[in-house]
Write a protein that holds these residues in place. Structure first.
Motif, mmCIF file in Angstrom:
data_model
loop_
_atom_site.group_PDB
_atom_site.id
_atom_site.type_symbol
_atom_site.label_atom_id
_atom_site.label_comp_id
_atom_site.label_asym_id
_atom_site.label_seq_id
_atom_site.Cartn_x
_atom_site.Cartn_y
_atom_site.Cartn_z
ATOM 1 N N VAL A 45 54.665 101.210 -24.169
ATOM 2 C CA VAL A 45 53.528 100.579 -23.482
ATOM 3 C C VAL A 45 53.487 99.063 -23.649
ATOM 4 O O VAL A 45 52.538 98.425 -23.202
ATOM 5 N N ASN A 46 54.511 98.482 -24.263
ATOM 6 C CA ASN A 46 54.464 97.035 -24.499
ATOM 7 C C ASN A 46 55.741 96.286 -24.103
ATOM 8 O O ASN A 46 55.957 95.175 -24.544
ATOM 9 N N LYS A 47 56.553 96.866 -23.239
ATOM 10 C CA LYS A 47 57.779 96.183 -22.812
ATOM 11 C C LYS A 47 57.822 96.114 -21.285
ATOM 12 O O LYS A 47 58.198 97.075 -20.618
ATOM 13 N N PRO A 48 57.413 94.974 -20.730
ATOM 14 C CA PRO A 48 57.436 94.843 -19.269
ATOM 15 C C PRO A 48 58.862 94.854 -18.727
ATOM 16 O O PRO A 48 59.786 94.403 -19.388
ATOM 17 N N ALA A 49 59.008 95.411 -17.534
ATOM 18 C CA ALA A 49 60.306 95.393 -16.853
ATOM 19 C C ALA A 49 60.439 94.029 -16.186
ATOM 20 O O ALA A 49 59.612 93.667 -15.354
#
Length: 190
Positions: A45-49
């Motif tokens: 839930v904390n790694k943007p693409a």
């Protein structure tokens, strides 16, 4: 709703320890969507693409965009089936027969129906759109926790949906009263 089995981590967060050997999970916070004796499934839930926007994804899927569209950050949900989309969302929204209700606060939907609703502005109050997921076979997650790979913590809507991605790892640790800078990458043995 039935009480969750305390032996499993449905609806909990996994917080990567500093010594995590797999860079894909470095400083990761994972929401556990399902956990049983057969294995576990969760979404980071904390790694943007990077370089992928929700509107671009809707265009690829030929989903029309309505006036109520809110820009949604697309996340790297994990290394398994990274071409498949999953939406972690608040539980007030559900697609009959398609949404997995994790607990009273969270649900997960992996069908195009939710994307269509989101494009019209009629989706859930809070969402994380993730491509791919993190998965573990029977006993694998439990072994990684015992090997000092993960800490576990209760999930709450504010941490999962309300904080910026870069703040979630430290915030999750602080909710356990752990100073992230005092953590060692070496596990102890008693």
């Amino acid at each position: 709703m039935t009480e969750p089995d305390p032996a499993f981590l449905d609806g909990q967060l996994l917080i990567a320890m500093p010594g995590m050997g797999d860079l894909r999970f470095s400083r990761a916070v994972i929401f556990v969507c399902a956990h049983s004796a057969d294995g576990a499934m969760g979404l980071i839930v904390n790694k943007p693409a990077p370089d992928l926007r929700f509107q671009d994804l809707l265009k690829q899927l030929k989903i029309p965009v309505g006036d109520g569209l809110q820009d949604t950050q697309v996340h790297f949900g994990g290394p398994v089936e990274h071409g498949r989309g999953f939406v972690l969302h608040t539980a007030e929204y559900a697609v009959a027969g398609s949404s997995l209700r994790v607990n009273d606060a969270f649900a997960m939907t992996a069908t195009v129906d939710i994307l269509q609703d989101m494009a019209r502005g009629a989706g859930p109050a809070h969402t994380i759109l993730a491509l791919g997921y993190a998965g573990w076979g029977p006993g694998q997650l439990e072994g990684e926790i015992q090997a000092n790979g993960w800490l576990t913590a209760p999930a709450d809507v504010e941490l999962v949906f309300g904080l910026r991605d870069g703040e979630k790892w430290e915030a999750a640790l602080r909710r356990l009263s752990i100073d992230p800078w005092l953590l060692s990458s070496e596990g102890g043995r008693a």
